[in-house]
Scaffold this motif. Structure first.
Motif, short mmCIF file in Angstrom:
data_model
loop_
_atom_site.label_atom_id
_atom_site.label_comp_id
_atom_site.label_asym_id
_atom_site.label_seq_id
_atom_site.Cartn_x
_atom_site.Cartn_y
_atom_site.Cartn_z
N GLN A 1 -8.81 -0.64 7.60
CA GLN A 1 -9.60 -1.49 6.69
C GLN A 1 -8.95 -2.87 6.59
OE1 GLN A 1 -10.45 0.30 2.88
NE2 GLN A 1 -10.69 -1.68 1.88
N ILE A 2 -9.75 -3.94 6.63
CA ILE A 2 -9.21 -5.28 6.44
C ILE A 2 -8.80 -5.44 4.98
CG2 ILE A 2 -9.71 -7.75 6.46
CD1 ILE A 2 -11.61 -7.26 8.77
N VAL A 3 -7.53 -5.82 4.77
CA VAL A 3 -7.02 -5.97 3.40
C VAL A 3 -6.68 -7.42 3.07
CG1 VAL A 3 -6.21 -3.58 3.25
CG2 VAL A 3 -4.65 -5.36 4.10
N GLY A 4 -6.54 -8.28 4.08
CA GLY A 4 -6.20 -9.68 3.83
C GLY A 4 -6.26 -10.49 5.11
N SER A 5 -5.83 -11.75 5.00
CA SER A 5 -5.77 -12.61 6.17
C SER A 5 -4.65 -13.64 6.01
CB SER A 5 -7.11 -13.32 6.41
OG SER A 5 -7.39 -14.21 5.36
N VAL A 6 -4.16 -14.09 7.15
CA VAL A 6 -3.12 -15.12 7.22
C VAL A 6 -3.75 -16.31 7.93
CG1 VAL A 6 -0.84 -15.71 8.14
CG2 VAL A 6 -1.30 -13.38 7.34
N ILE A 7 -3.62 -17.50 7.34
CA ILE A 7 -4.24 -18.67 7.95
C ILE A 7 -3.47 -19.10 9.19
CG2 ILE A 7 -5.25 -19.50 5.79
CD1 ILE A 7 -3.00 -21.59 5.64
N ALA A 8 -4.17 -19.79 10.07
CA ALA A 8 -3.54 -20.33 11.27
C ALA A 8 -2.75 -21.57 10.89
CB ALA A 8 -4.62 -20.68 12.30
N GLY A 9 -1.72 -21.85 11.64
CA GLY A 9 -0.99 -23.09 11.41
C GLY A 9 0.50 -22.93 11.62
N TYR B 1 -8.30 -9.11 0.22
CA TYR B 1 -9.66 -8.58 0.07
C TYR B 1 -9.67 -7.26 -0.71
CZ TYR B 1 -10.40 -11.87 3.90
OH TYR B 1 -10.43 -12.99 4.69
N VAL B 2 -8.54 -6.90 -1.29
CA VAL B 2 -8.43 -5.66 -2.04
C VAL B 2 -7.83 -5.95 -3.41
CG1 VAL B 2 -8.24 -4.14 -0.03
CG2 VAL B 2 -6.18 -5.20 -0.97
N GLN B 3 -7.88 -4.96 -4.29
CA GLN B 3 -7.36 -5.08 -5.65
C GLN B 3 -6.33 -3.98 -5.88
OE1 GLN B 3 -8.33 -7.57 -7.74
NE2 GLN B 3 -9.60 -8.30 -6.04
N ILE C 1 0.86 -1.18 0.00
CA ILE C 1 0.00 0.00 0.00
C ILE C 1 0.89 1.23 0.00
CG2 ILE C 1 -1.78 1.32 1.23
CD1 ILE C 1 -2.73 -1.35 2.41
N TYR C 2 0.67 2.11 -0.97
CA TYR C 2 1.42 3.36 -1.04
C TYR C 2 0.63 4.42 -0.29
CZ TYR C 2 3.72 7.52 -2.79
OH TYR C 2 4.37 8.72 -2.86
#
Length: 94
Positions: free
Chosen positions: A62-70, A51-53, A34-35
């Protein structure tokens, strides 16, 4: 900075700006750049979902993504200023 969790990590924009790039990192996970203006860019690596383009305007928080658990999954957070990697804690209180 890297963040690990036993649960899914929701990724939030540290500041408002424009999504400048979404790609795949060396570990095969997605990253979001993100700039923010004034030669400032934030990077969020290790994402499983975005969740963004590219070119989308985002707001701080703002939520832009997610990282899975593990095991081995992590969020990599970077701040770049004028092409130099900076310490995020100089800009954000954690």
């Amino acid at each position: 900075m890297e963040f690990h969790s036993d649960k899914e990590i929701q990724v939030y924009a540290a500041a408002g700006g424009t999504v400048s790039d979404i790609g795949i990192d060396a570990e095969g996970n997605k990253y979001i750049k993100i700039y923010h203006g004034n030669d400032m860019t934030s990077l969020y690596g290790g994402c499983a979902t975005t969740y963004v383009q590219p070119l989308e305007k985002v707001k701080r928080g703002q939520i832009v993504g997610s990282v899975i658990a593990g095991e081995g999954q992590k969020l990599r957070f970077e701040i770049w200023n004028d092409g130099k990697l900076m310490d995020p804690s100089d800009y954000i209180t954690f």
